[in-house]
Design an enzyme around this catalytic site. Structure first.
Site, PDB file in Angstrom:
ATOM      1  CG  MET A 112       0.048  -5.694   3.498  1.00  0.00           C
ATOM      2  SD  MET A 112      -0.975  -5.845   2.025  1.00  0.00           S
ATOM      3  CE  MET A 112      -0.336  -4.462   1.049  1.00  0.00           C
ATOM      4  CB  CYS A 145       0.807  -2.524   4.820  1.00  0.00           C
ATOM      5  SG  CYS A 145       0.743  -3.591   6.270  1.00  0.00           S
ATOM      6  N   GLY A 146       2.274  -0.481   6.241  1.00  0.00           N
ATOM      7  CA  GLY A 146       2.984   0.340   7.217  1.00  0.00           C
ATOM      8  C   GLY A 146       3.621  -0.501   8.309  1.00  0.00           C
ATOM      9  CB  THR A 147       2.280  -2.269  11.161  1.00  0.00           C
ATOM     10  OG1 THR A 147       1.052  -2.788  10.605  1.00  0.00           O
ATOM     11  CG2 THR A 147       2.041  -0.905  11.772  1.00  0.00           C
ATOM     12  N   GLY A 148       2.929  -4.048   8.503  1.00  0.00           N
ATOM     13  CA  GLY A 148       2.926  -5.463   8.087  1.00  0.00           C
ATOM     14  C   GLY A 148       1.730  -6.218   8.637  1.00  0.00           C
ATOM     15  NE  ARG A 205      10.382 -31.328  14.334  1.00  0.00           N
ATOM     16  CZ  ARG A 205      11.602 -31.034  13.916  1.00  0.00           C
ATOM     17  NH1 ARG A 205      12.178 -31.775  12.974  1.00  0.00           N
ATOM     18  NH2 ARG A 205      12.269 -30.000  14.412  1.00  0.00           N
ATOM     19  CG  HIS A 206       9.021 -28.528  10.321  1.00  0.00           C
ATOM     20  ND1 HIS A 206       8.758 -28.083  11.590  1.00  0.00           N
ATOM     21  CD2 HIS A 206      10.328 -28.875  10.296  1.00  0.00           C
ATOM     22  CE1 HIS A 206       9.868 -28.140  12.314  1.00  0.00           C
ATOM     23  NE2 HIS A 206      10.831 -28.619  11.560  1.00  0.00           N
ATOM     24  CG  HIS A 260      10.732 -24.917  11.821  1.00  0.00           C
ATOM     25  ND1 HIS A 260      10.820 -24.928  13.193  1.00  0.00           N
ATOM     26  CD2 HIS A 260      11.862 -25.543  11.381  1.00  0.00           C
ATOM     27  CE1 HIS A 260      11.941 -25.523  13.566  1.00  0.00           C
ATOM     28  NE2 HIS A 260      12.595 -25.884  12.481  1.00  0.00           N
ATOM     29  CG  ASP A 306      -0.362   0.160   2.528  1.00  0.00           C
ATOM     30  OD1 ASP A 306       0.883   0.270   2.605  1.00  0.00           O
ATOM     31  OD2 ASP A 306      -1.105   0.201   3.533  1.00  0.00           O
ATOM     32  CG  HIS A 307      -0.701   4.760   1.487  1.00  0.00           C
ATOM     33  ND1 HIS A 307      -1.777   3.893   1.565  1.00  0.00           N
ATOM     34  CD2 HIS A 307      -0.634   5.392   2.687  1.00  0.00           C
ATOM     35  CE1 HIS A 307      -2.339   4.016   2.754  1.00  0.00           C
ATOM     36  NE2 HIS A 307      -1.664   4.905   3.455  1.00  0.00           N
TER      37      HIS A 307
HETATM   38  C1  RB5 Z   1      -1.890   2.743   6.491  1.00  0.00           C
HETATM   39  O1  RB5 Z   1      -1.905   3.958   7.153  1.00  0.00           O
HETATM   40  C2  RB5 Z   1      -1.653   1.628   7.481  1.00  0.00           C
HETATM   41  O2  RB5 Z   1      -2.751   1.473   8.327  1.00  0.00           O
HETATM   42  C3  RB5 Z   1      -1.358   0.332   6.752  1.00  0.00           C
HETATM   43  O3  RB5 Z   1      -0.260   0.509   5.916  1.00  0.00           O
HETATM   44  C4  RB5 Z   1      -0.984  -0.864   7.615  1.00  0.00           C
HETATM   45  O4  RB5 Z   1      -0.001  -0.559   8.515  1.00  0.00           O
HETATM   46  C5  RB5 Z   1      -2.121  -1.579   8.213  1.00  0.00           C
HETATM   47  O5  RB5 Z   1      -1.950  -2.589   8.915  1.00  0.00           O
END
Ligand code: RB5
Length: 150
Positions: A73, A67-70, A134-135, A100, A9-10
């Site tokens: 996504m 994305c911003g935090t991951g 096993r995995h 694993h 994303d952005h």
């Molecule tokens: C966008 O501002 C932010 O919410 C998105 O990139 C992401 O971090 C969501 O989990």
């Protein structure tokens, strides 16, 4: 070298640009499924689903989502059977997610991971094989009906 599909994303766009350069250096085949700039705010589930659909349509392929935090996504991608999305913000989980968990999607946070670390995470994630054994039995418990290669 299995084909790689990328999406962001952005908030993940700048880091995706770094990763695309890394893939070009590695001569790793990829397809960028957007988004295409950091200035326009977009919805991360749209791009997660683009990449998920591409992976599921190409058995053996993998993907990278940013994305911003991951978090968004990885939550969105992991709703689909056959997708094993791993949120890896350091090298140990990047390596273990392959050994694993046979992760077929690497997720990172563009606002969390610096470019140098992200490049290393991608390199390790791409080149570490699945251990199987096993995995694989445990993965079969997650997706009991998935065909080989997914
Ligand atoms: C966008 O501002 C932010 O919410 C998105 O990139 C992401 O971090 C969501 O989990």
């Amino acid at each position: 070298m299995e084909k790689l599909f990328l999406g962001c994303d952005h908030a993940g766009f700048a880091l995706k640009e770094v990763i695309l350069r890394t893939l070009a250096e590695l001569q790793w085949p990829y397809q960028d499924l957007g988004c295409d700039c950091a200035e326009v705010s977009v919805h991360y589930p749209d791009y997660a689903q683009r990449v998920v659909r591409a992976i599921l349509a190409h058995p053996g392929s993998r993907g990278i989502l940013i994305c911003g935090t991951g978090l968004g996504m990885s939550i969105a991608a992991n709703r689909f059977a056959g997708i094993r999305a791993a949120l890896c913000q350091e090298l140990y989980t990047a390596r273990m997610s392959r050994l694993h968990n046979d992760a077929n999607l690497l997720v990172m946070g563009g606002r969390i991971v610096g470019s140098g670390l992200a490049r290393e995470i991608v390199r390790v994630w791409l080149t570490t094989p699945f251990e199987g054994g096993r995995h694989q039995e445990r993965l079969n418990l997650i997706d009991p009906k998935m065909p080989e290669g997914h």
